[in-house]
Design an enzyme around this catalytic site. Structure first.
Site, short mmCIF file in Angstrom:
data_model
loop_
_atom_site.label_atom_id
_atom_site.label_comp_id
_atom_site.label_asym_id
_atom_site.label_seq_id
_atom_site.Cartn_x
_atom_site.Cartn_y
_atom_site.Cartn_z
N GLY A 1 0.81 -1.22 0.00
CA GLY A 1 0.00 0.00 0.00
C GLY A 1 0.84 1.26 0.00
N ILE A 2 1.88 1.31 0.85
CA ILE A 2 2.73 2.50 0.93
C ILE A 2 3.54 2.64 -0.35
CG2 ILE A 2 4.62 3.59 2.18
CD1 ILE A 2 3.62 2.08 4.69
N THR B 1 11.74 4.09 5.02
CA THR B 1 10.65 4.46 5.93
C THR B 1 9.97 3.21 6.47
OG1 THR B 1 9.14 4.60 4.04
CG2 THR B 1 10.18 6.66 4.76
N ALA B 2 10.61 2.05 6.32
CA ALA B 2 10.02 0.78 6.74
C ALA B 2 10.41 0.48 8.18
CB ALA B 2 10.46 -0.34 5.81
N ARG B 3 11.49 -0.25 8.38
CA ARG B 3 12.03 -0.54 9.70
C ARG B 3 13.55 -0.49 9.60
NH1 ARG B 3 7.81 0.55 11.50
NH2 ARG B 3 6.48 -0.66 12.93
N ASP C 1 14.12 7.47 8.06
CA ASP C 1 13.12 7.85 9.06
C ASP C 1 13.04 6.81 10.17
OD1 ASP C 1 10.96 9.48 10.05
OD2 ASP C 1 9.55 7.94 9.33
N GLU D 1 15.66 2.24 17.90
CA GLU D 1 14.99 3.48 18.28
C GLU D 1 14.63 3.46 19.77
OE1 GLU D 1 11.62 3.99 15.73
OE2 GLU D 1 12.79 3.87 13.90
N HIS E 1 11.63 9.09 13.08
CA HIS E 1 10.43 8.28 12.84
C HIS E 1 9.18 9.17 12.77
CE1 HIS E 1 8.89 3.89 13.22
NE2 HIS E 1 8.12 4.59 12.39
N THR F 1 4.26 8.71 10.49
CA THR F 1 2.83 8.90 10.75
C THR F 1 2.60 9.95 11.84
OG1 THR F 1 2.86 7.07 12.35
CG2 THR F 1 2.27 6.55 10.07
#
Length: 759
Positions: free
Chosen positions: A588-589, A666-668, A692, A697, A715, A718
């Site tokens: 989706g992303i 921007t995933a993990r 990101d 983290e 991060h 969102t």
């Protein structure tokens, strides 16, 4: 010389003897045996004048001795063999091999043995198998309908018999009083004497006791005495609209699956929306095309739509769209699922006859079959329709009121201490941050909502122990911010949850903070929030792409230091238009990101586990990852974090990128080998990266801060109220869907791929 005449005499004698035997055999076969069978049927048939005369002379019930023909039933660990009213109890081969049991059979009265066969029911019950035995002969590979009937449903039962025209094994319960027995037997006699089909196809088994609604016991009795290899559990008030029996027996593939004993076939059930429309079965549809027309006009719908978990696993949307002849597997099984199924009589578990009354007895039976290894498949050409009738509502409501509880949902949201800046005075609601009003809207009418108030992990786990304040929680909403108090939902936490927990709704597209495999092992469903994060994460990736190609982060830092543009910056920057963007993971992303960069435009190439069939035409699929990487100016990562994706972007793939390429993540953080990435930045193979996310983290590798040419974000994917509210609402919606229709739509892929949960 005398030898030959004697030999001739011997041969003549043998010939005469042979002819005599042949004549006797033929006479018996053609005349005596049929005459004897005919007289037996005439005398014993319930429609015969002999039988009617005997009934009116002596109306007290007499057991039909025809059920005592030699027949074995495997009731582990013994075998029951009916013979002349007594039962031979034999030890199993396994017992004898281990020096246990008894080698010789022991004769036991049949009544006693039958009471032991159903010893976990309420008992004492008198079971009379084959009180009436069908006169017809049935093929072993035929399908016997097994059902339960009370005297008030005899008319509906008669319709079922006339429609099916095949073997039926029915259990009829009667109260243990002289009046009830006499009245039922008279009604039963009338039923048999007015229906030829009844006498040909129906075996009747009586249960006489003072207990009502022992449904699973009655199901077991009907199944035990069925005379074919395959059965269908069906309620008596359903009308069989299509000839599934013939279709199944003609299908070699279906019959092979039935013989193996690991498959049950679902016949989808429907009912009319208006009570009056479902009374007269003569107008019911007889083919799927007509059925779909009635569904489209909203005259027909799924059976018991008010209790969706009961039939929703059939996946009616797929049924409506299925092509002719389709047979598809039930992939999202709910423990409350109670379809009408055809399966092998011997092998699957028997119904637990401790379940009595309305509510859950059949579902428990089918669920036990499911977890024993039975797969459920839907016959998409066939259907049955419920015939409208008045339920015993008073009894049903009374029983269900005693067992119905409002399920409890636990909200594990943000640490309340982190919410002071939001000026939310009610911290219990504030833990939802943005969707606190939606909690009541989505869950308030169907659940009891409680909020996390444990101060630490150990206190949280203690609350799930018997008698604890969370011991009866069914659903859990999990926010990443709850990790400040509880830590991640690892195996320790999952295994520490009470058995009542059935669903964890994780707020986030990535769900690596929850041990999904521990959830599957415990039978706890896990959902995430895909879709809700697509826009926000894709725009974050777009920002990182623009910033790294144009080196805006260097320019901003220079200006904040009261300096103008750094010298030579243009030699390190590039325009976006015409560049090649490679996307690893077109979900989706990734799809949304591909759509956004068309504004420039960019060439988009991608690799996923498989080609995305509905991907836009501007997305070019590469089966070979390294071939794709060699053409990429920018690589954007959009893969979930799983064991197999840790370090996925390692030394080999980084070096497969063209010199001067850029990586966006921007995933993990853990999907990149961070050390390999830093080495590529140091030697110039990578011109920049836009990150990101990070492996540990909120900690960040200080070596990354030494590169002025990269863009780093904490991060922020969102981090906006619109996306966060959408995520919270979507997580709550998954819980609501579970409680109302039996399944949330965002079940994670590991669960969807799990053939059978280990419950």
């Amino acid at each position: 010389m005398l030898l030959f005449p004697r030999l001739s005499q011997i041969l003549q004698f043998l010939l005469i003897f042979y002819v005599s035997i042949a004549v006797l055999y033929t006479t018996n076969y053609l005349l005596v045996s049929p005459l004897r069978v005919g007289l037996s049927i005439l005398v014993n048939h319930p429609m015969s004048p002999f039988s009617l005369w005997a009934f009116f002379i002596n109306p007290s019930p007499k057991k039909d001795k025809r059920h005592t023909e030699a027949r074995s039933y495997n009731l582990d660990p013994r075998f029951l063999q009916f013979s002349g009213g007594d039962t031979e109890w034999k030890s199993s081969t396994v017992a004898l091999e281990h020096g246990l049991g008894h080698a010789e059979p022991i004769l036991v009265e049949e009544e006693l043995s039958l009471s032991k066969a159903f010893s976990t029911s309420m008992r004492p019950s008198k079971v009379i198998p084959y009180f009436y035995r069908a006169a017809g002969r049935f093929d072993q590979d035929d399908i016997t309908i097994t059902t339960l009937v009370t005297s008030s449903r005899f008319q509906a039962f008669s319709r079922l018999v006339e429609r099916y025209q095949g073997p039926i094994s029915v259990t009829i319960h009667v109260g243990n009083t002289t009046t009830e027995i006499r009245n039922l037997l008279k009604s039963l006699r009338v039923l048999y004497t007015t229906s030829r089909s009844m006498a040909i196809y129906v075996d009747v088994h009586l249960v006489i006791d003072s207990f009502d609604r022992q449904f699973n016991t009655w199901r077991n009795i009907a199944r035990l005495f069925a005379r074919t290899d395959y059965i269908m559990m069906l309620d008596v008030d359903f009308f069989i609209c299509t000839d599934f029996r013939t279709a199944m027996r003609k299908s070699w593939h279906i019959m092979s699956q039935l013989r193996e004993g690991n498959t049950a076939f679902v016949i989808p059930a429907f009912e009319y929306i208006k009570y009056a429309d479902g009374v007269d079965h003569s107008g019911f549809p007889k083919d799927k095309r007509t059925l779909l027309g009635l569904i489209k006009s909203k005259r027909l719908g799924m059976f018991h739509a008010s209790w969706a978990p009961g039939h929703n696993s059939t996946d009616y949307k797929r049924y409506y769209a299925a092509p002719p002849g389709d047979v598809y597997e039930v992939t999202q099984y709910h423990s409350a699922y109670e379809p009408y199924v055809v399966f092998k009589k011997d092998g699957p578990p028997w119904c637990d006859d401790r379940f009595i009354g309305y509510g859950g007895n059949k579902a428990a039976c089918l669920f036990e079959m499911y977890i024993s290894g039975i797969s459920y498949f839907v016959l998409a050409d066939h259907f049955i329709i419920h015939q409208s009738h008045r339920y015993e509502e008073a009894a049903r409501r009374n029983e269900e009121s005693n067992i119905t509880m409002v399920p409890k949902v636990l909200i594990c949201g943000e640490d309340a201490s982190d919410l002071s800046s939001l000026r939310i005075t009610d911290l219990s609601q504030g833990r939802m941050v943005w969707a606190h009003d939606d909690v009541q809207r989505l869950l308030g009418d169907i659940t009891e909502v409680v909020y996390l108030d444990s101060k630490n992990r150990s206190e949280f786990l203690a609350a799930f122990q018997p008698g604890g304040k969370y011991s009866d929680v069914v659903g859990i909403y999990r926010e990443n911010g709850s990790a400040d108090i509880l830590g991640v939902f690892d195996k320790e936490i999952i295994n520490g949850l009470s058995p009542s927990v059935k669903w964890i709704a994780h707020n986030g597209a990535g769900y690596d903070p929850v041990d999904v495999h521990a959830c599957i092992a415990r039978g706890i469903y896990l959902s995430n929030t895909p879709g809700a994060v697509d826009d926000a994460t894709a725009t974050t990736a777009l920002y990182l792409l623009i910033s790294t190609l144009r080196q805006y982060s260097i320019a901003e830092r220079s200006l904040r230091a009261l300096k103008w543009k750094p010298a030579g910056l243009s030699a390190k920057t590039h325009d976006i238009t015409g560049r090649t963007l490679a996307i690893l993971g077109l979900g989706g992303i990734g799809l949304r990101f591909a759509e956004l960069v068309q504004a420039f435009p960019m060439r988009v190439i991608y690799h996923s586990r498989r080609k995305v069939e509905d991907a836009p035409s501007y997305c070019e699929y590469f089966e070979n990852v390294e071939e794709m990487l060699a053409q990429a100016d920018v690589l954007s990562l959009h893969v979930p974090l799983r064991a197999e994706t840790v370090g996925l972007m390692g030394e080999k793939w980084i070096r497969a990128l063209k010199p001067g390429a850029i990586i966006i993540n921007t995933a993990r953080g853990k999907v990149i080998d961070e050390e390999a990435m830093i080495r590529a930045l140091e030697d110039g193979h990578l011109s920049s990266v836009g990150l990101d996310v990070f492996p540990n983290e909120p900690e960040i590798n200080p070596r990354l801060l030494e590169f002025p040419n990269i863009t780093l974000l904490p991060h922020m994917g969102t981090e906006n109220q619109d996306s966060q509210r959408k995520m919270e609402v979507r997580a709550l919606q998954n819980l609501r869907d579970y409680f109302t229709v039996g399944m949330g739509k965002d079940l994670v892929i590991e669960w969807r791929n799990a053939k059978k949960p280990h419950l």
